[in-house]
Design an enzyme around this catalytic site. Structure first.
Site, mmCIF file in Angstrom:
data_model
loop_
_atom_site.group_PDB
_atom_site.id
_atom_site.type_symbol
_atom_site.label_atom_id
_atom_site.label_comp_id
_atom_site.label_asym_id
_atom_site.label_seq_id
_atom_site.Cartn_x
_atom_site.Cartn_y
_atom_site.Cartn_z
ATOM 1 N NE ARG A 225 53.021 42.888 40.741
ATOM 2 C CZ ARG A 225 52.971 41.591 40.384
ATOM 3 N NH1 ARG A 225 52.677 40.668 41.283
ATOM 4 N NH2 ARG A 225 53.233 41.225 39.143
ATOM 5 C CG HIS A 273 56.535 37.487 43.584
ATOM 6 N ND1 HIS A 273 56.638 38.796 43.187
ATOM 7 C CD2 HIS A 273 55.565 36.957 42.781
ATOM 8 C CE1 HIS A 273 55.782 39.055 42.206
ATOM 9 N NE2 HIS A 273 55.127 37.935 41.947
HETATM 10 P P1 NDP Z 1 42.974 41.060 35.930
HETATM 11 O O1 NDP Z 1 43.350 42.288 35.193
HETATM 12 O O2 NDP Z 1 42.367 39.916 35.187
HETATM 13 O O3 NDP Z 1 41.990 41.411 37.129
HETATM 14 C C1 NDP Z 1 42.128 42.550 37.896
HETATM 15 C C2 NDP Z 1 40.881 42.716 38.750
HETATM 16 O O4 NDP Z 1 41.061 43.858 39.591
HETATM 17 C C3 NDP Z 1 39.629 42.959 37.906
HETATM 18 O O5 NDP Z 1 38.526 42.323 38.479
HETATM 19 C C4 NDP Z 1 39.472 44.484 37.994
HETATM 20 O O6 NDP Z 1 38.144 44.934 37.849
HETATM 21 C C5 NDP Z 1 39.946 44.726 39.411
HETATM 22 N N1 NDP Z 1 40.341 46.126 39.585
HETATM 23 C C6 NDP Z 1 41.330 46.812 38.946
HETATM 24 N N2 NDP Z 1 41.348 48.086 39.355
HETATM 25 C C7 NDP Z 1 40.367 48.210 40.273
HETATM 26 C C8 NDP Z 1 39.872 49.296 41.039
HETATM 27 N N3 NDP Z 1 40.399 50.517 40.961
HETATM 28 N N4 NDP Z 1 38.826 49.063 41.875
HETATM 29 C C9 NDP Z 1 38.265 47.843 41.963
HETATM 30 N N5 NDP Z 1 38.675 46.758 41.239
HETATM 31 C C10 NDP Z 1 39.718 46.953 40.418
HETATM 32 O O7 NDP Z 1 44.313 40.573 36.689
HETATM 33 P P2 NDP Z 1 44.691 39.092 37.152
HETATM 34 O O8 NDP Z 1 43.555 38.522 37.923
HETATM 35 O O9 NDP Z 1 45.231 38.309 36.024
HETATM 36 O O10 NDP Z 1 45.935 39.422 38.117
HETATM 37 C C11 NDP Z 1 45.768 40.220 39.279
HETATM 38 C C12 NDP Z 1 47.122 40.574 39.865
HETATM 39 O O11 NDP Z 1 47.719 39.437 40.480
HETATM 40 C C13 NDP Z 1 48.191 41.003 38.857
HETATM 41 O O12 NDP Z 1 48.007 42.333 38.455
HETATM 42 C C14 NDP Z 1 49.459 40.803 39.637
HETATM 43 O O13 NDP Z 1 49.750 41.994 40.346
HETATM 44 C C15 NDP Z 1 49.107 39.683 40.634
HETATM 45 N N6 NDP Z 1 49.864 38.449 40.395
HETATM 46 C C16 NDP Z 1 50.614 37.907 41.411
HETATM 47 C C17 NDP Z 1 51.311 36.722 41.244
HETATM 48 C C18 NDP Z 1 52.078 36.117 42.360
HETATM 49 O O14 NDP Z 1 52.751 35.100 42.170
HETATM 50 N N7 NDP Z 1 52.032 36.661 43.552
HETATM 51 C C19 NDP Z 1 51.287 36.010 39.961
HETATM 52 C C20 NDP Z 1 50.488 36.658 38.941
HETATM 53 C C21 NDP Z 1 49.804 37.834 39.167
HETATM 54 P P3 NDP Z 1 37.339 44.723 36.466
HETATM 55 O O15 NDP Z 1 37.091 43.223 36.394
HETATM 56 O O16 NDP Z 1 36.104 45.484 36.663
HETATM 57 O O17 NDP Z 1 38.233 45.213 35.369
#
Ligand code: NDP
Length: 310
Positions: A225, A273
């Site tokens: 993002r 995007h």
């Molecule tokens: P998930 O919720 O499966 O994974 C998020 C990851 O980020 C997890 O490993 C989580 O840790 C980690 N995380 C969250 N907060 C923190 C923090 N404060 N410190 C450290 N690690 C953190 O999300 P997805 O993998 O499904 O998607 C990730 C992002 O990708 C989406 O939120 C979206 O913004 C983006 N996206 C972009 C697209 C594009 O076309 N550009 C398409 C789809 C998504 P933990 O595992 O410990 O919970």
């Protein structure tokens, strides 16, 4: 009768109606397209696209869940009218597409494709790239998408590390968490991939301090993002040579305004995007599974933790 309220852009219904009907079956299900439905209290499930018309969830007093079509939920998670459980999209097609985009971008920089393909003067510089095993890639965010990318890169022998909120163990990946873990991941990252959700904790995670912790000339890939990056700090780091290149797919304002300095910057690649998107066939199976669970009183998959913001 199970009533499903489909709130999305009109063209999305054309893409989803057939896969949803085949995943859910033809009997006992009725679909209602937003914004036209006179009896919101009769809705059982809301299929939600952030670009659709629905903003006020208050009238849907009997809805058992809101099933988002997007993985990122920053636009809905703080909506005060949302009292229903919120499930985000985890879709095999979305993960597959993201792994392809990230792998392609990593290979571009690892192999030096720009120098070899886009050369404008006759030059003979036989500098072979290192092997992937000697290239360090770090992924911030080891969720559904981060793990798919980590596996794809690790399968190509890249030296992959990752950072998440909770400690993890993943075969072939060095896993870090916490502030000290972030520093370790950044210090070694020749190529850094951002796949964190945008939350209060992750906004501007890549600021001037963290950019300075990367090895000089590191490459940034951001399909996560736009708000994860302090844009001013990144532009300064690109100008100073601390960062070698940034490939950015997501931005604070989308479409990226035409006057934004990223467009003209020689060390920035902008993609609109398109890193990945939810695929109707596989996403419909996920939605159908959650509706089946809801109807059988089983816990929903991929529930958003509203306190954590993702
Ligand atoms: P998930 O919720 O499966 O994974 C998020 C990851 O980020 C997890 O490993 C989580 O840790 C980690 N995380 C969250 N907060 C923190 C923090 N404060 N410190 C450290 N690690 C953190 O999300 P997805 O993998 O499904 O998607 C990730 C992002 O990708 C989406 O939120 C979206 O913004 C983006 N996206 C972009 C697209 C594009 O076309 N550009 C398409 C789809 C998504 P933990 O595992 O410990 O919970």
């Amino acid at each position: 009768m199970t009533r499903i309220y489909f709130s999305a852009r009109p063209e999305k219904w054309l893409e989803y109606q057939s896969p949803l009907r085949s995943a859910l079956g033809e009997t006992g299900i009725s679909f209602h397209l937003a914004p036209t439905f006179d009896d919101p209290e009769k809705v059982d499930y809301i299929v939600y696209d952030p670009k659709g018309p629905l903003r006020d969830f208050t009238p849907f007093i009997n809805a058992k869940a809101v099933l988002a079509l997007w993985a990122g939920v920053e636009g809905i998670v703080n909506n005060p009218t949302l009292t229903q459980p919120l499930a985000r999209m985890v879709d095999s097609g979305l993960s597959e597409g993201m792994a392809e985009w990230v792998t392609g971008q990593v290979l571009r920089h690892h192999l030096g494709l720009d120098e070899h393909i886009c050369r404008t003067t006759p030059e003979w510089q036989p500098n072979a790239p290192p092997l992937a095993r000697d290239r360090k890639v770090a992924i911030l965010g080891l969720g559904a998408l981060g793990q798919a990318c980590a596996k794809a890169l690790s399968d190509l022998n890249f030296d992959v590390s990752g950072w998440s909120r909770n400690p993890k163990k993943l075969t072939g990946i060095k896993c870090y968490s916490g502030d000290a873990g972030l520093q370790k991941a950044l210090r070694a990252a020749e190529i850094l991939v951002l796949l964190l959700p945008l939350t209060q904790q992750t906004e501007n995670v890549l600021d001037s301090k963290r950019l300075a912790q990367l090895p000089k000339g590191a490459v940034i890939l951001n399909p996560g993002r736009g708000g994860l990056i302090d844009d001013g700090a990144l532009l300064a780091a690109l100008d100073s040579g601390q960062i070698g290149h940034a490939t950015l797919d997501v931005f604070r304002t989308e479409p990226l305004p035409t006057e934004h300095p990223y467009w003209a910057h020689p060390k920035v690649t902008v993609t609109p995007h398109i890193a990945s998107e939810t695929r109707p066939e596989s996403a419909s199976r996920m939605i159908a599974e959650n509706i089946r669970r809801g109807e059988n009183g089983e816990p929903f998959l991929n529930l958003v933790d509203r306190g954590a913001g993702y």
